[in-house]
Motif scaffolding. Structure first.
Motif: not given
Length: 217
Positions: A142-143, A173-174, A200-202, A206-208
């Motif tokens: 996570x940058x 990517x969120x 990929x949606x997860x 709150x992140x993929x």
């Protein structure tokens, strides 16, 4: 259970841990490693690090070193040395850079934003100072910074981005419509080829999930 469905060889997590004094991280780690069917794992060393870094692997983890890991802070960078079954060296940098903290109660002033960007760039300088570009190398995590800021350009210099293989630099990517930014990365050097990449949606974060498949030369 959702992550285990992808049957990855290596899983890197950021912001792992939910309690202020998380003193049982070894037993939690063993339980998670068993659930992932991973024989090797490593957690951040601080028992009071609320949101730590973790790696789970089917490949032996020879050693790990902290690049930076502030006590009581959710950010950090850890370097792991692994050796593949084909006897190839692989170095992975699991990173979580400073967050802008843009929740409603947080400071959103220009001064606050520029200070966070400055802290991120200091963290990136520490990472780049400790790069070992002699064999296959991945920088992932996570940058907390989109590609158009200098933080990303500074970190990714000399690397390729797996996300670009299928998304051509566009996309988020969120897992939230409120912040449609790409802030997670999987960067790789010239000793690695990106075979495929999925964003990929997860629903549990709150992140993929960033799922990359790589071939080591």
């Amino acid at each position: 259970d959702a992550v285990a469905l992808y049957k990855a060889d290596i899983i890197c997590l950021q912001e792992i841990g939910i309690e202020k004094n998380w003193t049982n991280k070894d037993s939690v780690g063993f339980a998670m490693a068993k659930a992932f069917n991973m024989p090797y794992f490593s957690f951040s060393r601080h028992p009071n690090n609320i949101y730590g870094l973790a790696i789970f692997s089917k490949i032996p983890i020879n050693s790990s070193e902290e690049i930076f890991l502030p006590i009581g802070n959710m950010n950090g960078a850890i370097r792991y040395h692994l050796t593949t079954k084909s006897n190839k060296n692989l170095t992975i940098y699991n990173i979580h850079l400073q967050s802008f903290n843009l929740a409603e109660q947080e400071d959103k002033s220009f001064g606050h934003l520029t200070r966070i960007i400055g802290e991120q760039q200091e963290e990136v300088q520490l990472i780049r100072k400790n790069l070992e570009n002699k064999h296959a190398m991945l920088i992932l995590g996570d940058m907390n910074s989109p590609p158009y800021l200098h933080t990303y350009k500074q970190l990714s210099e000399g690397f390729q981005d797996g996300f670009d293989k299928v998304h051509f630099e566009y996309g988020t990517t969120l897992h939230t419509w409120m912040l449609p930014y790409k802030i997670d990365v999987q960067l790789y050097n010239d000793y690695i080829k990106c075979v495929s990449y999925e964003n990929l949606a997860f629903e549990y974060s709150d992140h993929n999930i960033q799922l990359g498949v790589y071939e080591i030369y």
